[in-house]
Design an enzyme around this catalytic site. Sequence first.
Site, mmCIF file in Angstrom:
data_model
loop_
_atom_site.group_PDB
_atom_site.id
_atom_site.type_symbol
_atom_site.label_atom_id
_atom_site.label_comp_id
_atom_site.label_asym_id
_atom_site.label_seq_id
_atom_site.Cartn_x
_atom_site.Cartn_y
_atom_site.Cartn_z
ATOM 1 N N CYS A 117 3.203 6.525 -9.255
ATOM 2 C CA CYS A 117 3.960 6.230 -7.794
ATOM 3 C C CYS A 117 6.007 6.875 -8.112
ATOM 4 O O CYS A 117 6.704 7.236 -7.392
ATOM 5 C CB CYS A 117 4.525 4.516 -7.796
ATOM 6 S SG CYS A 117 2.927 4.070 -7.271
ATOM 7 N N HIS A 258 10.098 4.357 -2.750
ATOM 8 C CA HIS A 258 8.983 3.940 -2.805
ATOM 9 C C HIS A 258 8.214 2.952 -1.869
ATOM 10 O O HIS A 258 8.907 1.945 -2.097
ATOM 11 C CB HIS A 258 8.534 3.440 -4.416
ATOM 12 C CG HIS A 258 7.045 3.515 -4.821
ATOM 13 N ND1 HIS A 258 6.099 4.567 -3.898
ATOM 14 C CD2 HIS A 258 6.436 2.670 -5.382
ATOM 15 C CE1 HIS A 258 4.717 3.972 -4.262
ATOM 16 N NE2 HIS A 258 4.823 2.846 -4.846
ATOM 17 N N ASN A 288 0.400 2.483 0.173
ATOM 18 C CA ASN A 288 0.912 2.871 -1.023
ATOM 19 C C ASN A 288 0.305 4.402 -1.328
ATOM 20 O O ASN A 288 -0.595 3.771 -1.531
ATOM 21 C CB ASN A 288 0.797 2.175 -2.263
ATOM 22 C CG ASN A 288 1.686 2.386 -3.436
ATOM 23 O OD1 ASN A 288 1.673 3.963 -3.286
ATOM 24 N ND2 ASN A 288 1.785 1.985 -4.460
HETATM 25 N N1 COA Z 1 -6.916 -11.175 -1.009
HETATM 26 C C1 COA Z 1 -6.693 -12.274 -0.837
HETATM 27 N N2 COA Z 1 -6.370 -12.919 -2.026
HETATM 28 C C2 COA Z 1 -6.219 -12.443 -2.744
HETATM 29 C C3 COA Z 1 -6.231 -10.154 -2.797
HETATM 30 C C4 COA Z 1 -7.158 -10.042 -1.536
HETATM 31 N N3 COA Z 1 -6.680 -9.056 -1.248
HETATM 32 N N4 COA Z 1 -5.769 -9.386 -3.788
HETATM 33 C C5 COA Z 1 -5.462 -11.200 -4.279
HETATM 34 N N5 COA Z 1 -5.618 -12.331 -4.203
HETATM 35 C C6 COA Z 1 -5.668 -13.163 -4.460
HETATM 36 C C7 COA Z 1 -5.631 -13.803 -5.881
HETATM 37 O O1 COA Z 1 -7.034 -13.536 -7.090
HETATM 38 C C8 COA Z 1 -4.697 -14.843 -6.309
HETATM 39 O O2 COA Z 1 -5.660 -15.597 -6.404
HETATM 40 P P1 COA Z 1 -6.091 -16.771 -7.282
HETATM 41 O O3 COA Z 1 -4.527 -18.173 -7.552
HETATM 42 O O4 COA Z 1 -7.102 -17.666 -7.140
HETATM 43 O O5 COA Z 1 -6.112 -16.610 -8.622
HETATM 44 C C9 COA Z 1 -3.811 -15.283 -5.454
HETATM 45 O O6 COA Z 1 -4.808 -13.821 -4.249
HETATM 46 C C10 COA Z 1 -2.233 -14.986 -5.365
HETATM 47 O O7 COA Z 1 -2.568 -13.194 -5.993
HETATM 48 P P2 COA Z 1 -1.343 -12.790 -6.703
HETATM 49 O O8 COA Z 1 -1.834 -11.661 -7.666
HETATM 50 O O9 COA Z 1 0.261 -13.990 -7.641
HETATM 51 O O10 COA Z 1 -0.757 -12.584 -5.539
HETATM 52 P P3 COA Z 1 0.548 -10.996 -5.034
HETATM 53 O O11 COA Z 1 1.668 -12.152 -4.545
HETATM 54 O O12 COA Z 1 1.332 -11.169 -6.825
HETATM 55 O O13 COA Z 1 -0.242 -10.280 -4.649
HETATM 56 C C11 COA Z 1 0.247 -7.869 -4.986
HETATM 57 C C12 COA Z 1 -0.794 -9.409 -4.688
HETATM 58 C C13 COA Z 1 -1.040 -6.904 -5.988
HETATM 59 C C14 COA Z 1 -0.182 -7.492 -3.971
HETATM 60 C C15 COA Z 1 0.710 -7.860 -5.829
HETATM 61 O O14 COA Z 1 1.678 -8.925 -7.676
HETATM 62 C C16 COA Z 1 2.124 -6.499 -6.276
HETATM 63 O O15 COA Z 1 2.324 -6.243 -4.947
HETATM 64 N N6 COA Z 1 1.925 -5.860 -7.422
HETATM 65 C C17 COA Z 1 2.282 -4.719 -7.467
HETATM 66 C C18 COA Z 1 2.095 -3.874 -6.951
HETATM 67 C C19 COA Z 1 2.594 -2.398 -7.067
HETATM 68 O O16 COA Z 1 3.606 -2.529 -6.399
HETATM 69 N N7 COA Z 1 1.959 -1.584 -7.845
HETATM 70 C C20 COA Z 1 2.210 -0.039 -7.919
HETATM 71 C C21 COA Z 1 3.517 0.140 -8.694
HETATM 72 S S1 COA Z 1 4.408 1.085 -7.947
#
Ligand code: COA
Length: 333
Positions: A117, A258, A288
Amino acid sequence: MEKDRKFNAVVTGVGMYVPEKIMDNAFFEKIVDTNDEWIRSRTGIRERRLLENGATSDLATKAAEDLLKSKNMTADEVDVIIVATVTPDMFFPATACLVQNNIGAKNAWGFDLSAACSGFLFAFQTGCSLIESGRYKKVMVIGADKMSSITDYTDRNNCILFGDAASAVLLEPSEDHTIGLQDSLLRIDGSGKNALYMSGGGSLNPPTHETVDKKMHYIFQDGKAVFKVAVKGMADISYEIMQKNNLSSEDIAYLVPHQANLRIIDATAERMGLSKDKVMINIDRYGNTTAATIPLCLTEYYRDGKIKKGDKLILSAFGAGFTWGASYLVWSI
Ligand code: COA
């Protein structure tokens, strides 16, 4: 950055390509256990694009052609083509070679650059250095990724995040040092290698039936872990480059972040003291797109007349590796 060089590298053209096919949040409600409200509130994404036929070089070629057309220039004028991507068509030849051949840039050399990224930011600094050296006059820097080719569409944690796109900028020399790239702070930290990766297909785990069965040819991401370091990494380095260049929030026209997650972008803007109207956003429409996000923002905002010559921009990214950084760019067209 040293000021004794003759040339600054300035952006003189932009181009972009996004495929027509849209995957909205309703599409994901049908294929995994998710919903529109969760996706929008946790990520800021409403829809992304999907390239149904073709590869990253096709995305990159169309972005390059769009740039050439808008500049009314021919491909044989291009000296260097750098393609930032983690989804090259093949390990080799480089995607840059395929783009060179497609557009007919018969006087160019070039290469691919892998920084996930942060790929565009790293390629942008590399391209600017080639211009600053005085040796090259026209460098095309392209960010292109067909993320759908490495996305597991049964994994709800990841599949909702990514889209396909490409975008390009043209760099040229200018003796006016008040415009163009002013400074960059770029970092890598390989201790983050276990948080975000694709483990199959390389020399560590060459492709076998087992690597396919274990889904090792898809993105693996510990979303929560990446989120934490990305928020801190992007916000800290963006603030650091402001401090280093004596920039206040009033001085900055736009943060060009980004586009991985709206909450990461908001935290970065808050740390920099920037109001929402000073932050380039298109994650809602494209998700993304990895190396393409930053030039895609620049192209759209420029074409919409929202940036003008002399505007001070902070480009900022965080990605797998870990890789991250920020660049201070004064817009030049
Ligand atoms: N729809 C519904 N629920 C979802 C889901 C989806 N698409 N994806 C995950 N969940 C659930 C999880 O399973 C979790 O459930 P649980 O509590 O029962 O285990 C809950 O939602 C919360 O998950 P969590 O990982 O805490 O969510 P989050 O608020 O951290 O958001 C991301 C998840 C991936 C959006 C976030 O972590 C993120 O953006 N991370 C960085 C991504 C990124 O920038 N990547 C590239 C690097 S540049």
